[in-house]
Design a protein around this motif. Sequence first.
Motif, PDB file in Angstrom:
ATOM      1  N   VAL A  32       0.835  -1.199   0.000  1.00 38.17           N
ATOM      2  CA  VAL A  32       0.000   0.000   0.000  1.00 38.17           C
ATOM      3  C   VAL A  32       0.872   1.252   0.000  1.00 38.17           C
ATOM      4  CG1 VAL A  32      -1.862   1.207   1.229  1.00 38.17           C
ATOM      5  CG2 VAL A  32      -1.614  -1.269   1.493  1.00 38.17           C
ATOM      6  N   LEU A  35      -6.123  -1.443   7.903  1.00 30.23           N
ATOM      7  CA  LEU A  35      -4.983  -2.235   7.447  1.00 30.23           C
ATOM      8  C   LEU A  35      -4.311  -2.927   8.634  1.00 30.23           C
ATOM      9  CD1 LEU A  35      -3.554   0.294   4.851  1.00 30.23           C
ATOM     10  CD2 LEU A  35      -4.547  -1.963   4.321  1.00 30.23           C
ATOM     11  N   LYS A  40      -3.853  -0.236  -3.259  1.00 31.55           N
ATOM     12  CA  LYS A  40      -3.425  -1.457  -2.584  1.00 31.55           C
ATOM     13  C   LYS A  40      -3.232  -2.580  -3.615  1.00 31.55           C
ATOM     14  CE  LYS A  40      -7.197  -0.311  -0.387  1.00 31.55           C
ATOM     15  NZ  LYS A  40      -7.214   1.149  -0.533  1.00 31.55           N
ATOM     16  N   PRO A  94     -10.247  -1.645   2.911  1.00 33.37           N
ATOM     17  CA  PRO A  94      -9.458  -2.869   3.086  1.00 33.37           C
ATOM     18  C   PRO A  94     -10.272  -4.108   3.470  1.00 33.37           C
ATOM     19  CG  PRO A  94      -8.283  -1.021   4.021  1.00 33.37           C
ATOM     20  CD  PRO A  94      -9.649  -0.507   3.625  1.00 33.37           C
TER      21      PRO A  94
END
Length: 182
Positions: free
Chosen positions: A29, A44, A151, A170
């Motif tokens: 990322v 994350l 990402k 995420p």
Amino acid sequence: MSIYDYTATKANGEQVPLSIYKGKVLLIVNTASKCTFTPQLEDLQKLYNQYRDAGLMVLGFPCNQFANQEPGSSEEASAFCQLNYGVTFPVFAKADVNGEQQLPLFRYLKQAAPFRGFDESNGSERLLKMMIADKAPEFLIGDAIKWNFTKFLIGRSGEVIRRYEPSDDPFSFAAEIEKLLA
């Protein structure tokens, strides 16, 4: 070719061969401390906490190419992630993800997982596209990283599985991570 053919630089300047992550599922990322998407650092970290024992590794690469949203040093960027979001996954040195000075790793990632285009039916993506058009129109073209918190999901063999854009939460692809970890 795989991501294991590349190295990255830690915030302290130490070179790290990405081959040390062989056998892990990776989420790479580009991050920034002053971005609308910065709160994704919390998710994350939660993903990392939830799946690290099963083999997930999150790798953060601070980037200042998008509206100067990572103005400090590499050490300051790393400290920000730790102090404000409890980040324990590796945060590397600040790096360019587009342009002539981009990390070769990101050139490879963009070739392996091109930009899918903006989903105009998604309000967040429409807003992101308008923001990019206003602040960094050069990144609207081609497979450039569009903004912070793009990402890349990497399989255990080092192959790029998929690219997720900044507007992709995420946890929205946790099932894909679980599948790769199984």
